[in-house]
Structures are given as C-alpha cells and as structure tokens.
Motif scaffolding. Structure first.
Motif, PDB file in Angstrom:
ATOM      1  N   ILE A 115       0.838  -1.207   0.000  1.00 51.06           N
ATOM      2  CA  ILE A 115       0.000   0.000   0.000  1.00 51.06           C
ATOM      3  C   ILE A 115       0.871   1.254   0.000  1.00 51.06           C
ATOM      4  CG2 ILE A 115      -1.631   1.347   1.376  1.00 51.06           C
ATOM      5  CD1 ILE A 115      -2.866  -1.308   2.280  1.00 51.06           C
ATOM      6  N   LEU A 116       1.913   1.261   0.810  1.00 51.72           N
ATOM      7  CA  LEU A 116       2.809   2.412   0.857  1.00 51.72           C
ATOM      8  C   LEU A 116       3.514   2.626  -0.488  1.00 51.72           C
ATOM      9  CD1 LEU A 116       4.413   1.986   4.393  1.00 51.72           C
ATOM     10  CD2 LEU A 116       2.779   3.726   3.672  1.00 51.72           C
ATOM     11  N   GLN A 118       2.383   1.688  -3.459  1.00 51.06           N
ATOM     12  CA  GLN A 118       1.388   2.096  -4.438  1.00 51.06           C
ATOM     13  C   GLN A 118       0.971   3.557  -4.250  1.00 51.06           C
ATOM     14  OE1 GLN A 118       0.229   0.340  -7.006  1.00 51.06           O
ATOM     15  NE2 GLN A 118      -1.125   1.990  -7.671  1.00 51.06           N
ATOM     16  N   ALA A 119       1.047   4.047  -3.002  1.00 49.90           N
ATOM     17  CA  ALA A 119       0.579   5.402  -2.685  1.00 49.90           C
ATOM     18  C   ALA A 119       1.662   6.448  -2.881  1.00 49.90           C
ATOM     19  CB  ALA A 119       0.074   5.444  -1.246  1.00 49.90           C
ATOM     20  N   LYS A 120       2.622   6.194  -3.728  1.00 46.64           N
ATOM     21  CA  LYS A 120       3.731   7.129  -3.934  1.00 46.64           C
ATOM     22  C   LYS A 120       3.239   8.503  -4.380  1.00 46.64           C
ATOM     23  CE  LYS A 120       7.795   7.877  -6.851  1.00 46.64           C
ATOM     24  NZ  LYS A 120       8.671   7.309  -7.907  1.00 46.64           N
ATOM     25  N   PRO A 122       0.059   9.980  -4.371  1.00 47.79           N
ATOM     26  CA  PRO A 122      -0.736  10.723  -3.380  1.00 47.79           C
ATOM     27  C   PRO A 122       0.081  11.212  -2.197  1.00 47.79           C
ATOM     28  CG  PRO A 122      -1.891   8.742  -4.074  1.00 47.79           C
ATOM     29  CD  PRO A 122      -0.520   8.651  -4.643  1.00 47.79           C
ATOM     30  N   MET A 123       1.044  10.397  -1.738  1.00 51.21           N
ATOM     31  CA  MET A 123       1.846  10.813  -0.590  1.00 51.21           C
ATOM     32  C   MET A 123       2.772  11.966  -0.950  1.00 51.21           C
ATOM     33  SD  MET A 123       2.699   7.168   1.254  1.00 51.21           S
ATOM     34  CE  MET A 123       3.471   7.933   2.664  1.00 51.21           C
ATOM     35  N   GLN A 124       3.267  11.981  -2.176  1.00 49.81           N
ATOM     36  CA  GLN A 124       4.084  13.106  -2.612  1.00 49.81           C
ATOM     37  C   GLN A 124       3.258  14.387  -2.692  1.00 49.81           C
ATOM     38  OE1 GLN A 124       5.842  11.766  -6.304  1.00 49.81           O
ATOM     39  NE2 GLN A 124       7.687  11.001  -5.287  1.00 49.81           N
TER      40      GLN A 124
END
Length: 408
Positions: A115-116, A118-120, A122-124
């Motif tokens: 999940i972390l 894949q969420a590159k 959105p987290m950026q």
C-alpha cells in the motif's frame, strides 16, 4: 515446524513477494526497475527457507541480498536515484524470514508495504502540495505532545486528594489540540459546513469541552464560519449527551429510567438549535477550502487544561471537607470540567442509596446545567461574542428542554 506450518509460512512469504513485486513492476519502467515480480517472490522464499535452516544461514542470505542490491543500485542510480526499491527488496527478505515465525503478521506487513509503495503519488502530493508549512508544524507539535511528552509524565496525583496528576492535565491539553486538528482536516476535506459538523460530532465523544474551545478558536480566526463552528460545537455536546446517557444507564439503570424525560427533552431541544444553525450555514462555502489559521493554539489548550485541573482540585477539597453535602456540591463543580465524571458521581449516589432517585434526578439536571454554564463561558472566551451567543443559546435550549422534560 510441522508440515502445515511450513506450508503456511512458504505461502505467506511467496504472497508477500508477489504482491510487492507486482506493485513495483507496474510503477517503474524496465530500465529503472531493479527487481520485479519474480525477483521479489524469490527473495521472499529465500528469506523464509533461510530462516528455517537456521539463524546463521538467514544472516548469510540477508547479507547476500544486501550486496546484490547494492551492486544493482550502482547500475540504476542514474535512472532511479531513490532507495525505495532497494529497501523494499531487503524488507521482502526480512518478511520472508518473519513468515517462518508468524505468517499472519508477515502477510499483514507485506500488504501494508505494498500500500505504501502504491501510494507514492498521493503521498508526494500530500507532503509537497496539500500540507502547508503551518499545518506541518502543528502536526509535529501534536505528535511530540502526544507521543514524546505524555508517556514521560507521572500518573501519580500531585494533590492530597488524588484528583490531579501531570498526565491528566497534559492529556486534556493534547485532547484540545487533537480536536482542533481533526476539525482542520475535516474542513479541508469536506468544506466548512459538512467538515466541521462531522469533526465536532465525533470529537464530542472524546471531549465536548475541547470541541467547544477548538471550534471557538477557529471561529475567531475565520469569522465567516462562525455559524458552522457553533453548530459543530453543539453537535459535540449532542454526542456528549449520548455518552452521558450511556454512562448513567451503566451505573444506575433506575436513575436512567427516572430521568428519561429530562434527557430526551434536552437532546431534542439541542438538536433543534443545531438544525437551525446548520440551515443558516447553507450560504457558507461547501467545497473543500484551505483554512487560513492554525489548527490549534498551544497556549489556549494548556490554559483549558489548567482550568479543568483547578476545578477538579476545588471539587476534591469540598468533598473531603464537607462530607456528603460537599460531595453533591463538588459533583456540580466537577461538571464544570468533566460532565461524564459528574454523571458517574450522581449515578453512583443513586445506585448506592446515598440520595433518593428524585434527588438524583434533579442532580442530573444540575450536572447538565453546570456543564452548560462552563461551556458557555468557554465559548465566549475562545470564540468571541457571536460564537458565544450562538453556543450559549443552544446550551440554554438543552437545559430548558431538560427542565420541560423533568416537569412533564
């Protein structure tokens, strides 16, 4: 290990490797991709088998993976200078070893890692665009207060009556800050009208006092949202009233049955005022908006905590000095700071027969009135005149509805 346990461990290690490998392969082009689906799957199995063969073999396998990962990074650093892929591959090996000890935990951590990864994007965006510098500072301050300072404080009371401890005071301050942060985030996501109402209601289950204070701070900074802030504060009190009912019912079901009319009348009256304020707030922008102020004020959060601690000390002193009469008076004082603690006190007196049910019924109404008085004063202090008037009007309606329910 038994055959079934070995099979579960190997399956978990293989699943973690495949899941992480698929995510990595979908997110990166071939020239910059150090390890894809097959490599991660094999490394996961390698970690699991190496652990089964012994700690020495596992350490040697982990070192070999680390060396190969370092060599591969030298070839891909120009296309992909980050270390995420390298860390993911090493962690896949570690999770493969963990699967041999606890397959469920390894699988759960593998899903979290995927999940972390894949969420590159959105987290950026979250870290670079969505969060402002002030919001980041507030979040760090809240995290430090809750996770660094609070565990270090003593639970032992500092007064002769055992009413106040450093941990209790700091926890109240942290709660005020957390409610402010919750309202800030909700307003960013849902807009002032919906976001503040949602945040206020759920914050009320933790502390309606903190909600009144934090919404008052927001109303002072953003006067256009004063009505929405007041509605959110009253929704917090509605949630607090629901919890009040649960507390009284758990300690003294007979008192709850006796005071049912009072509590229903109070809830309906408060809900009516909330509906009126919420309807008037229809003109407020409902799209997600960026609040201009800070999520909370540390000085005001600590002031609220100190005030509640002072009231608790006074109530404890009265109870110790004047006996049963002092206990009843101190219960009303406790309600100024914490309505649910006061509710427990009244319900316990009714359940133990210290006071008759009819007297305890008036005590319930007195607790609600005392709490409303304190929150009204807090609303004026934290949010200014307009916010104070709106919140006080709703709390007066709560008390009036309770009186009518009592008389009916």
């Amino acid at each position: 290990m038994e055959g079934e346990a070995i099979f579960r461990a190997l399956l978990a290690a293989l699943g973690v490797g495949l899941l992480v490998g698929v995510v990595r392969e979908r997110m990166h082009a071939a020239p910059a991709l150090m390890a894809g689906t097959r490599t991660h799957a094999l490394v996961g199995l390698l970690g699991c088998v190496a652990w089964m063969l012994g700690s020495g073999v596992f350490i040697a396998a982990l070192l070999a993976v680390a060396v190969l990962t370092g060599l591969a990074y030298g070839f891909t650093a120009r296309e992909d200078p980050g270390l995420t892929g390298e860390i993911a591959l090493l962690l896949t090996a570690l999770l493969g070893g963990l699967a041999a000890r606890d397959a469920a935990l390894a699988a759960a951590l593998g899903v979290l890692m995927a999940i972390l990864l894949q969420a590159k994007v959105p987290m950026q965006k979250l870290s670079r665009e969505w969060i402002s510098e002030k919001e980041l500072q507030d979040a760090l301050m809240l995290g430090a207060a809750a996770l660094v300072v609070m565990p270090l404080l003593s639970r032992s009371p500092v007064d002769p009556w055992g009413a106040v401890s450093p941990l209790m005071v700091w926890r109240i301050g942290v709660l005020v800050m957390a409610v402010g942060m919750l309202g800030h985030v909700a307003q960013r996501l849902f807009g002032a009208r919906w976001g503040l109402s949602i945040a206020g209601f759920f914050a009320g289950f933790a502390s309606s006092t903190a909600a009144v204070s934090s919404m008052g701070q927001r109303a002072r900074v953003e006067p256009a949202h004063t009505g929405a802030c007041a509605a959110a504060a009253l929704l917090a009190n509605l949630a607090s009233l629901l919890l009040f009912v649960a507390v009284v019912g758990a300690v003294s079901p007979d008192l709850l049955q006796t005071a049912a009319g009072t509590l229903v009348g109070a809830g309906l009256a408060l809900l009516g005022v909330v509906a009126l304020l919420w309807r008037r707030a229809q003109g407020v922008q409902t799209q997600a908006a960026a609040p201009t102020g800070r999520a909370f004020q540390l000085s005001q959060a600590l002031w609220i905590a100190a005030l509640i601690a002072g009231v608790s000390l006074l109530a404890a002193w009265l109870g110790a000095r004047y006996g049963s009469a002092g206990v009843l008076a101190s219960t009303m004082l406790v309600a100024l700071a914490e309505v649910h603690a006061a509710a427990v006190g009244v319900a316990q007196m009714a359940a133990s027969g210290v006071v008759p049910l009819e007297v305890a019924h008036w005590g319930v109404l007195g607790v609600l009135a005392s709490s409303s008085l304190a929150k009204s004063a807090l609303a004026f202090a934290s949010g200014g005149a307009r916010y104070g008037v709106l919140v006080t009007g709703g709390l007066l309606a709560l008390v009036a509805g309770g009186v009518l329910g009592r008389l009916w």
